[in-house]
Write a protein that holds these residues in place. Sequence first.
Motif, PDB file in Angstrom:
ATOM      1  N   SER A 142      11.920  -6.657  -1.463  1.00 60.57           N
ATOM      2  CA  SER A 142      12.003  -6.401  -0.026  1.00 60.57           C
ATOM      3  C   SER A 142      10.591  -6.377   0.548  1.00 60.57           C
ATOM      4  CB  SER A 142      12.715  -5.070   0.195  1.00 60.57           C
ATOM      5  OG  SER A 142      12.280  -4.486   1.391  1.00 60.57           O
ATOM      6  N   VAL A 143      10.391  -7.055   1.676  1.00 56.61           N
ATOM      7  CA  VAL A 143       9.108  -7.016   2.376  1.00 56.61           C
ATOM      8  C   VAL A 143       9.391  -6.692   3.841  1.00 56.61           C
ATOM      9  CG1 VAL A 143       7.049  -8.308   3.077  1.00 56.61           C
ATOM     10  CG2 VAL A 143       8.079  -8.728   0.823  1.00 56.61           C
ATOM     11  N   LYS A 144       8.725  -5.654   4.350  1.00 49.43           N
ATOM     12  CA  LYS A 144       8.958  -5.233   5.738  1.00 49.43           C
ATOM     13  C   LYS A 144       7.665  -5.364   6.523  1.00 49.43           C
ATOM     14  CE  LYS A 144      10.241  -1.229   4.510  1.00 49.43           C
ATOM     15  NZ  LYS A 144      10.148  -0.891   3.088  1.00 49.43           N
ATOM     16  N   PRO A 145       7.588  -6.339   7.415  1.00 50.48           N
ATOM     17  CA  PRO A 145       6.376  -6.465   8.225  1.00 50.48           C
ATOM     18  C   PRO A 145       6.351  -5.438   9.361  1.00 50.48           C
ATOM     19  CG  PRO A 145       7.876  -8.311   8.628  1.00 50.48           C
ATOM     20  CD  PRO A 145       8.597  -7.364   7.732  1.00 50.48           C
ATOM     21  N   HIS A 160       8.649 -15.988   8.472  1.00 48.32           N
ATOM     22  CA  HIS A 160       8.182 -16.461   7.154  1.00 48.32           C
ATOM     23  C   HIS A 160       8.765 -15.637   6.002  1.00 48.32           C
ATOM     24  CE1 HIS A 160       5.233 -18.888   9.297  1.00 48.32           C
ATOM     25  NE2 HIS A 160       4.929 -17.806  10.001  1.00 48.32           N
ATOM     26  N   LEU A 161       9.521 -14.592   6.359  1.00 47.87           N
ATOM     27  CA  LEU A 161       9.975 -13.644   5.348  1.00 47.87           C
ATOM     28  C   LEU A 161      10.825 -14.272   4.233  1.00 47.87           C
ATOM     29  CD1 LEU A 161       8.965 -10.863   5.314  1.00 47.87           C
ATOM     30  CD2 LEU A 161      11.044 -10.074   6.447  1.00 47.87           C
ATOM     31  N   ILE A 168       8.546 -15.943   1.843  1.00 46.18           N
ATOM     32  CA  ILE A 168       7.695 -14.981   1.122  1.00 46.18           C
ATOM     33  C   ILE A 168       8.493 -14.263   0.028  1.00 46.18           C
ATOM     34  CG2 ILE A 168       6.483 -12.765   1.392  1.00 46.18           C
ATOM     35  CD1 ILE A 168       5.485 -13.783   4.131  1.00 46.18           C
ATOM     36  N   VAL A 169       9.683 -13.783   0.406  1.00 46.03           N
ATOM     37  CA  VAL A 169      10.515 -13.052  -0.566  1.00 46.03           C
ATOM     38  C   VAL A 169      10.929 -13.968  -1.723  1.00 46.03           C
ATOM     39  CG1 VAL A 169      12.771 -11.951  -0.891  1.00 46.03           C
ATOM     40  CG2 VAL A 169      11.323 -11.287   1.041  1.00 46.03           C
ATOM     41  N   ILE A 219       5.520 -12.185  11.307  1.00 47.58           N
ATOM     42  CA  ILE A 219       5.779 -12.445   9.883  1.00 47.58           C
ATOM     43  C   ILE A 219       7.259 -12.715   9.615  1.00 47.58           C
ATOM     44  CG2 ILE A 219       5.557 -11.493   7.536  1.00 47.58           C
ATOM     45  CD1 ILE A 219       2.878 -12.075   8.899  1.00 47.58           C
ATOM     46  N   ASN A 220       8.144 -12.108  10.427  1.00 51.41           N
ATOM     47  CA  ASN A 220       9.579 -12.228  10.139  1.00 51.41           C
ATOM     48  C   ASN A 220      10.068 -13.663   9.902  1.00 51.41           C
ATOM     49  OD1 ASN A 220      10.780  -9.726   9.675  1.00 51.41           O
ATOM     50  ND2 ASN A 220      10.654  -9.177  11.849  1.00 51.41           N
TER      51      ASN A 220
END
Length: 394
Positions: free
Chosen positions: A366-369, A346-347, A350-351, A343-344
């Motif tokens: 913040s999004v943490k996969p 695409h982060l 996404i954010v 996922i990183n």
Amino acid sequence: MDKNHVIAVVPAAGIGSRMQASVPKQYMRLFAGGPCIIEATVRLLLNSGLFDAVFVAVSKDDGWIQQMDLAKAQILRTGGQSRAHTVLQTLEAIAPQYGKNDLVLVHDAARPLVCIEDIKSLVTKAKAVRESSQASGAVLAMPVSDTVKRVSPDDIVTEEVSRDGLYRIATPQAFGIGDLLLALRDNTSVTDESSAMIQAGHKVAVVNCQPTNIKITRPADLGFATKLIQDQQHSAMDLRVGLGYDSHRLVAGRKLILGGVEIEHTLGLDGHSDADVLLHAITDALLGAAGCGNIGILFPDNDPAFKDADSAKLLQAAWSKVQQDGWVLINMDCVLVAEKPKINPHLPAIVANIASLLGVDPSRISVKPKTNEKLGFEGQQLGMSARAVALLQR
Ligand code: MG
């Protein structure tokens, strides 16, 4: 019976020379990023819910007023050479719309700290004294609590003055529109409306107000007002936290959409909508924080309207409901549990997409996969899950 109107007039045509500033004092900010003095004053009057209309009177060549956020206040370019002229010209302009017995409250633009409760007491008192013919209106005032003396120009005390019955007269000042108009037509050499009324032979009642109802006149007043307003805002600040969770099954033949971004993968998430597990958790966190229910109540999964629904649209609908209650987002922190794909990379997309859907800066999102180390349904690639925490403020 006709309802008597209650209106407010805020004379704001002065230049505030005692403030020694490059802009008129009403346009000075109370603190960095905060409202200007006039914005704070006018918004307080509007928020009191006491007035049928709030008029702000500025000079003809005022170049600042259009930059102010004064919501539903009506701006009139009726400023004159003095406060009394400004109020007179404003009343001449608006009086035809009102009855002569409608109540007008004149309030200094530089008194943003007046209490709404005190304004309510003033309106009640003004109506009562007018009805009983005891007086023609009322003003907010503060009893003098210091010892008072008269002092000569060379700084020598020349006279003891008893403070018994002495008041400092503040604003708002409430009178019948017709009475005040006539009093000011006869006399514009006064420094406040009550003086014009008294010199025209009227009686004026006094209503005690909080001593914090100061008029910002000198630089030290501004510092004092700033501190009081920040203290008020701090104690009035409402913070709420919300938690959201969601999971969806991974199947072949479906698109994988995470945070509203389509991601290349052999499997996709299955569900009634587009099954965007991350946006669903975010939506529930926001609804939860605001006490606005949950995603299943707002968008039932047995409702054909939401079949294959775009979760970004559902999030925006939920967020606008939350915003209507006055909430702003301080930050959102999420965990997305997905074994594959990575996922990183695409982060950023996404954010950026979540931030844009919520209308906030990406630094607040913040999004943490996480993979689940092959454990559980996420680790075995049977599904994905997401958690989100939202902090709201109003
Ligand atoms: Mg879901």
